[in-house]
Write a protein that holds these residues in place. Structure first.
Motif, PDB file in Angstrom:
ATOM      1  N   LYS A 230       0.830  -1.214   0.000  1.00  0.00           N
ATOM      2  CA  LYS A 230       0.000   0.000   0.000  1.00  0.00           C
ATOM      3  C   LYS A 230       0.859   1.257   0.000  1.00  0.00           C
ATOM      4  O   LYS A 230       0.679   2.161  -0.825  1.00  0.00           O
ATOM      5  CB  LYS A 230      -0.929  -0.020   1.208  1.00  0.00           C
ATOM      6  CG  LYS A 230      -1.834   1.204   1.293  1.00  0.00           C
ATOM      7  CD  LYS A 230      -2.766   1.123   2.490  1.00  0.00           C
ATOM      8  CE  LYS A 230      -3.670   2.349   2.551  1.00  0.00           C
ATOM      9  NZ  LYS A 230      -4.594   2.282   3.720  1.00  0.00           N
ATOM     10  N   LYS A 241      -3.188  -1.709  -7.631  1.00  0.00           N
ATOM     11  CA  LYS A 241      -3.792  -2.821  -8.360  1.00  0.00           C
ATOM     12  C   LYS A 241      -2.700  -3.540  -9.145  1.00  0.00           C
ATOM     13  O   LYS A 241      -1.618  -2.985  -9.368  1.00  0.00           O
ATOM     14  CB  LYS A 241      -4.879  -2.325  -9.311  1.00  0.00           C
ATOM     15  CG  LYS A 241      -4.348  -1.483 -10.447  1.00  0.00           C
ATOM     16  CD  LYS A 241      -5.426  -1.088 -11.409  1.00  0.00           C
ATOM     17  CE  LYS A 241      -4.832  -0.334 -12.600  1.00  0.00           C
ATOM     18  NZ  LYS A 241      -3.919  -1.157 -13.416  1.00  0.00           N
ATOM     19  N   SER A 292     -12.488  -3.664  -1.862  1.00  0.00           N
ATOM     20  CA  SER A 292     -11.045  -3.874  -1.835  1.00  0.00           C
ATOM     21  C   SER A 292     -10.769  -5.306  -1.383  1.00  0.00           C
ATOM     22  O   SER A 292     -11.685  -6.023  -0.979  1.00  0.00           O
ATOM     23  CB  SER A 292     -10.380  -2.876  -0.887  1.00  0.00           C
ATOM     24  OG  SER A 292     -10.906  -3.021   0.416  1.00  0.00           O
ATOM     25  N   GLY A 359     -10.590   3.005  -5.419  1.00  0.00           N
ATOM     26  CA  GLY A 359     -10.522   1.758  -4.661  1.00  0.00           C
ATOM     27  C   GLY A 359      -9.146   1.146  -4.837  1.00  0.00           C
ATOM     28  O   GLY A 359      -8.497   1.331  -5.870  1.00  0.00           O
ATOM     29  N   GLU A 361      -6.138  -2.187  -3.592  1.00  0.00           N
ATOM     30  CA  GLU A 361      -5.900  -3.596  -3.264  1.00  0.00           C
ATOM     31  C   GLU A 361      -6.810  -4.506  -4.082  1.00  0.00           C
ATOM     32  O   GLU A 361      -7.568  -5.309  -3.570  1.00  0.00           O
ATOM     33  CB  GLU A 361      -6.082  -3.843  -1.771  1.00  0.00           C
ATOM     34  CG  GLU A 361      -5.364  -5.110  -1.308  1.00  0.00           C
ATOM     35  CD  GLU A 361      -5.335  -5.271   0.196  1.00  0.00           C
ATOM     36  OE1 GLU A 361      -4.813  -6.273   0.673  1.00  0.00           O
ATOM     37  OE2 GLU A 361      -5.827  -4.360   0.902  1.00  0.00           O
ATOM     38  N   ARG A 362      -6.696  -4.346  -5.392  1.00  0.00           N
ATOM     39  CA  ARG A 362      -7.467  -5.190  -6.311  1.00  0.00           C
ATOM     40  C   ARG A 362      -6.516  -5.858  -7.304  1.00  0.00           C
ATOM     41  O   ARG A 362      -5.563  -5.242  -7.774  1.00  0.00           O
ATOM     42  CB  ARG A 362      -8.507  -4.377  -7.081  1.00  0.00           C
ATOM     43  CG  ARG A 362      -9.672  -3.902  -6.242  1.00  0.00           C
ATOM     44  CD  ARG A 362     -10.700  -3.203  -7.127  1.00  0.00           C
ATOM     45  NE  ARG A 362     -11.873  -2.796  -6.395  1.00  0.00           N
ATOM     46  CZ  ARG A 362     -12.062  -1.620  -5.840  1.00  0.00           C
ATOM     47  NH1 ARG A 362     -11.091  -0.716  -5.927  1.00  0.00           N
ATOM     48  NH2 ARG A 362     -13.170  -1.322  -5.204  1.00  0.00           N
TER      49      ARG A 362
END
Length: 519
Positions: A230, A241, A292, A359, A361-362
């Protein structure tokens, strides 16, 4: 004397209630508002506490407040330890019953030496009405009470702490889900949503995946690095992502790879069916509605929709045709008009444009059996960051199968199998099917010999197929040479005829000239 005191107190309370009732019924509303405003000011001088209310539902389409859900998760453990009255809820996303404090119950919490009070409350409807969902008439909320001298600490630090802790607790307790997108006509209405879901219970892990050990370890390390990145992604200015392209023949474990990725990272899976999406706007709304810590999957993307622009031309052409009279034909035409109009640029903007940063963390996964059919713009680095080829079964993959299916690490037939796998193309799915015991009487020897026979048959079939292809190629080449020879003969014959014709015309002209001179 005590009796007289209670008597006076009772009459005083009755008088106050009568005055309050008359005040509410007969005083003008603007006077009531002014009175309440000044009365609250007087109370604030004597009441040194600040109260913050968190309602269950927000005004946006009566959507449940995320803050309310996180507070409920945060207070669940504290309620179990200190509350005297509890209630139990069976939540679909949780692995067990969730305990929370009952209504009108209060518990205490402490943050940096400051004591706060939490209470759960509800307001029942004042009028009775017939409703399919009577619980929705209740107004539920949490109330946070703290001394006013700690207002700044609570509003700037404590509430953020509660939100973060509540989110982590909910993530640990929840069960992962597999989502599928609904058609857009089912998006709106009571308790409808853009995605439907079931519990994700696929057992595949990286330990059970049969593939090259080095490649497997490389993928695991890449996934773990991403899940902890992150701050790194924020520092380099990229959306949090990552894209994975899984390609290879059918039966090589692409779906199992996705399940193993989800189980490793504890992510939800969104199976995006592009043919159910009418246009680019709907696709954008669907992706914005994903959470997420999720994997967005588009399987067989080369077969999902036409991303080359020909679909739009077809639609325009069909629109100029006459309206069919047959009801069946008319319905077919209507279904054709409802085909997806998602374009390549629309898909690219959603997975890599400005909207992709809404958004974090994908992971986005594309799968295909024919990578050469995909547009290079779709799979370039930055969109599909890691390209993973899942090919035919190798000896490392076979050893994983042998360990999982037969619980063996070595056998006398391993050498022959290794040799045959090096000479034959067989998918992991076919290898697994041959290794799986078919009855209680199948032992290790039986299963391995069945695989050896299958590999030999596949080898002979591949050899025969190669010979047939070589023969067909030779026949085509021979036919091509024959056609070339016939063509050359025809061209030569045409040249000869032309020369004869030209010579005849020249002789005739010479005779005419001679006869003219003689006369």
């Amino acid at each position: 004397m005590v009796g007289e005191m209670w008597s006076h107190l009772g009459s005083t309370m009755g008088t106050l209630m009568l005055v309050y009732t008359l005040f509410k019924q007969f005083f003008p509303h603007h006077l009531q508002d002014s009175f309440e405003k000044y009365f609250n000011r007087i109370v604030r001088f004597a009441y040194p506490y600040v109260e913050i209310t968190f309602d269950e539902f927000t005004g946006e389409r009566m959507k449940r407040s995320e803050a309310y859900s996180r507070i409920k998760s945060y207070l669940s453990d504290k309620s179990t330890a200190s509350a005297k009255r509890l209630k139990a809820d069976v939540v679909k996303d949780s692995q067990s019953a969730v305990l929370s404090m009952d209504y009108n119950e209060e518990i205490t919490d402490e943050f940096q030496g400051v004591k706060v009070w939490w209470s759960a409350n509800r307001i029942l409807p004042t009028t009775q009405r017939i409703s399919w969902y009577p619980n929705d008439d209740e107004k539920k909320y949490y109330r946070l009470t703290v001394h006013k001298r700690h207002r700044e600490l609570i509003t700037q630090s404590y509430i953020s702490h509660v939100m973060m802790e509540g989110k982590e607790i909910a993530t640990k307790k929840r069960q992962r889900k597999l989502y599928s997108n609904n058609p857009s006509q089912n998006w709106y209405g009571y308790r409808r949503s853009k995605w439907s879901n079931v519990l994700f219970e696929h057992p595949a892990t990286f330990d059970t995946l049969a593939m090259d050990a080095k490649l497997k370890e490389e993928i695991k390390n890449d996934l773990i690095k991403f899940s902890k990145g992150k701050d790194y992604y924020a520092r380099i200015g990229k959306a949090w992502k990552r894209g994975y392209l899984l390609y290879g023949p059918p039966g090589t474990g692409k779906s199992s790879m996705i399940a193993a990725m989800a189980n490793l990272l504890d992510y939800d899976v969104y199976d995006l069916e592009l043919t159910a999406v009418k246009e680019n706007t709907e696709l954008r709304r669907l992706l914005l509605d994903t959470s997420s810590k999720s994997i967005i999957v588009i399987e067989d993307i080369d077969c999902s929709i036409d991303l080359t622009g020909q679909r739009e031309k077809k639609t325009e052409k069909d629109g100029n045709e006459d309206e069919p009279s047959d009801p069946v034909t008319k319905r077919v035409k209507e279904e054709e008009k409802m085909e997806s109009k998602v374009t390549l640029s629309g898909l690219l903007n959603c997975i890599d444009g400005l909207w992709s940063s809404c958004g974090g963390e994908r992971i986005i996964v594309f799968t295909t059996n024919y990578v050469e059919k995909l547009d290079p713009a779709l799979i370039r680095r930055g969109r599909m960051d890691k390209h993973i080829e899942l090919s035919y079964c190798c000896f490392d993959a076979f050893k994983v199968f042998a360990k999982n299916y037969l619980e063996i690490d070595s056998h006398s037939l391993f050498g022959e199998i290794e040799s045959l796998l090096g000479e034959t193309n067989m998918t992991p799915a076919d290898v697994a099917e041959n290794l799986m015991p078919k009855s209680d009487f199948d032992d290790v020897e039986t299963c391995l010999k069945r695989l050896v026979e299958a590999l030999k048959d596949a080898k002979e079939e591949a050899k025969k197929k190669a010979e047939d292809e070589a023969r067909l190629k030779a026949e085509k080449e021979e036919e091509k040479q024959k056609q070339k020879s016939v063509k050359e003969e025809k061209e030569q014959s045409g040249k000869d005829d032309k020369e004869v014709k030209e010579n005849g015309v020249a002789l005739e002209a010479a005779e005419v000239k001679e006869n003219g001179v003689a006369h």
